[in-house]
Design an enzyme around this catalytic site. Structure first.
Site, PDB file in Angstrom:
ATOM      1  N   PRO A  22       0.842  -1.203   0.000  1.00 39.49           N
ATOM      2  CA  PRO A  22       0.000   0.000   0.000  1.00 39.49           C
ATOM      3  C   PRO A  22       0.873   1.248   0.000  1.00 39.49           C
ATOM      4  CG  PRO A  22      -0.021  -1.072   2.164  1.00 39.49           C
ATOM      5  CD  PRO A  22       0.713  -1.980   1.247  1.00 39.49           C
ATOM      6  N   GLN A  75      -6.188  -1.445   3.550  1.00 40.98           N
ATOM      7  CA  GLN A  75      -5.317  -1.085   4.673  1.00 40.98           C
ATOM      8  C   GLN A  75      -5.935   0.058   5.462  1.00 40.98           C
ATOM      9  OE1 GLN A  75      -1.426   1.096   4.615  1.00 40.98           O
ATOM     10  NE2 GLN A  75      -0.626  -0.824   5.451  1.00 40.98           N
ATOM     11  N   CYS A 105       3.787   3.326   8.961  1.00 40.69           N
ATOM     12  CA  CYS A 105       3.961   4.634   8.329  1.00 40.69           C
ATOM     13  C   CYS A 105       4.612   5.616   9.312  1.00 40.69           C
ATOM     14  CB  CYS A 105       2.615   5.185   7.868  1.00 40.69           C
ATOM     15  SG  CYS A 105       2.749   6.782   7.041  1.00 40.69           S
ATOM     16  N   LYS A 144       0.898  -4.698   9.211  1.00 41.23           N
ATOM     17  CA  LYS A 144       2.120  -4.297   8.506  1.00 41.23           C
ATOM     18  C   LYS A 144       2.898  -3.352   9.405  1.00 41.23           C
ATOM     19  CE  LYS A 144       3.903  -2.621   4.083  1.00 41.23           C
ATOM     20  NZ  LYS A 144       4.915  -1.681   4.604  1.00 41.23           N
ATOM     21  N   GLY A 217      10.523  -4.195   1.720  1.00 39.55           N
ATOM     22  CA  GLY A 217      11.596  -3.221   1.831  1.00 39.55           C
ATOM     23  C   GLY A 217      12.780  -3.499   0.932  1.00 39.55           C
TER      24      GLY A 217
END
Length: 343
Positions: A22, A75, A105, A144, A217
């Site tokens: 996302p 999400q 985030c 996440k 990542g």
């Protein structure tokens, strides 16, 4: 099946072996619809939607999607358990295949609202949120996260977070293998500056084999994906398949042993045309769609002309399908470089 969940599910069932992360302002419906032309198997995610936006805003607009996008996960960003539970119920009502909680985030805006990576410092809050979500939906509830945040960046801190949230019933963790530095770095810097620690994610799978562990990542190639999948349950890529979407055409054959849905970039765009036309009829501006297609001919002869034509013409009043068709014509369809397999 309720009034919202009326789509005929023609896509494969959810599988987290490969997914696109996302991303705010990126994994919007035009990109998701386009990505689905390139891969049937890839699990797609919405951009993060806050619980406040869903509860107090234009809920149908935030949750709008098409049958072609499945398998598709929603999400959520939030920390209030009751609000997360209500939004998880909405995810099921609107026909999503998974609901995911953002605990990764690092932006200041979401921190100020106790959303995102700052919640890694409150594992009990995350656990309450997960439990509330699971109580309101039969959809899988996933988390996440990062491997840590500044001040809570030890292996012991990470294991405590995983164990606390897993005790609340979460079985799937998607882990960006960097810590998030909450003060002093921008979200963009947080995607690059903290060093990647893939070994930590692999070690989590070894320590908690009963959990589904997905790595996120810095991964750029399908060969890297294959290497990580020897140990892990799945890989999630973000910027690479957004900036170079043709990568997705290799996912089904390379990672799932199935045929690719398309044989050329031009074919993928032609499949988009009826949907784009319907969106234009709905009042959507062509540029709001084409900005998600810019990377298709990345590194190809004519790719720069394709991007320039869209940049200069898609924003003009009345821009229609002819603009995209003319842009496609800038790229020689039979050039050998366009026939190469994605790496």
């Amino acid at each position: 099946m309720n009034q919202h969940n009326t789509w005929d599910r023609l896509q494969p069932t959810l599988n987290r072996r490969f997914s696109v992360a996302p991303m705010m302002d990126c994994t919007m419906q035009p990109y998701r619809y386009f990505a689905r032309q390139l891969s049937r198997r890839t699990l797609l995610y919405t951009e993060m939607v806050t619980t406040g936006a869903l509860i107090h805003g234009d809920t149908p607009r935030f949750l709008r999607h098409s049958a072609a996008e499945h398998p598709l996960a929603l999400q959520l960003g939030g920390s209030d358990a009751d609000e997360l539970g209500r939004c998880a119920a909405l995810a099921e009502e609107y026909g999503f295949d998974e609901v995911n909680l953002n605990v990764g985030c690092p932006s200041d805006r979401v921190q100020n609202n106790r959303i995102g990576a700052c919640l890694m410092g409150e594992p009990e809050t995350v656990a309450r949120g997960v439990a509330a979500m699971q109580a309101r939906t039969e959809l899988p509830v996933t988390v996440k996260s990062r491997i840590g945040i500044d001040g809570r960046e030890s292996w012991e801190d990470l294991c405590h977070f995983i164990e606390t949230v897993a005790a609340a019933g979460c079985r799937t963790f998607i882990i960006h293998a960097r810590i998030a530095i909450l003060e002093g770095l921008s979200p963009k810097q947080n995607r690059n500056v903290p060093p990647l620690q893939y070994g930590w994610v692999h070690a989590l799978k070894e320590r908690y084999p009963e959990l589904e562990i997905i790595l996120n990542g810095g991964i750029k190639t399908l060969a890297e994906c294959q290497s990580h999948l020897e140990t892990l349950d799945g890989v999630m890529l973000g910027r690479e398949p957004y900036q170079n979407p043709w990568l997705l055409s290799g996912v089904d054959p390379v990672l799932f042993g199935e045929e690719t849905p398309v044989t050329s970039r031009h074919e993928a765009l032609r499949r988009m045309l009826p949907w784009i036309e319907s969106e234009l009829e709905r009042g959507v501006f062509l540029s709001h769609i084409t900005r998600h297609l810019m990377g298709l001919f990345h590194g190809c002869p004519g790719g720069r002309r394709f991007r320039r034509h869209l940049t200069e013409n898609a924003t003009r009043p009345g821009a229609d399908l002819r603009v995209l068709e003319d842009a496609m014509a800038q790229v020689p369809e039979d050039h050998p470089a366009l026939l190469e397999e994605p790496a």
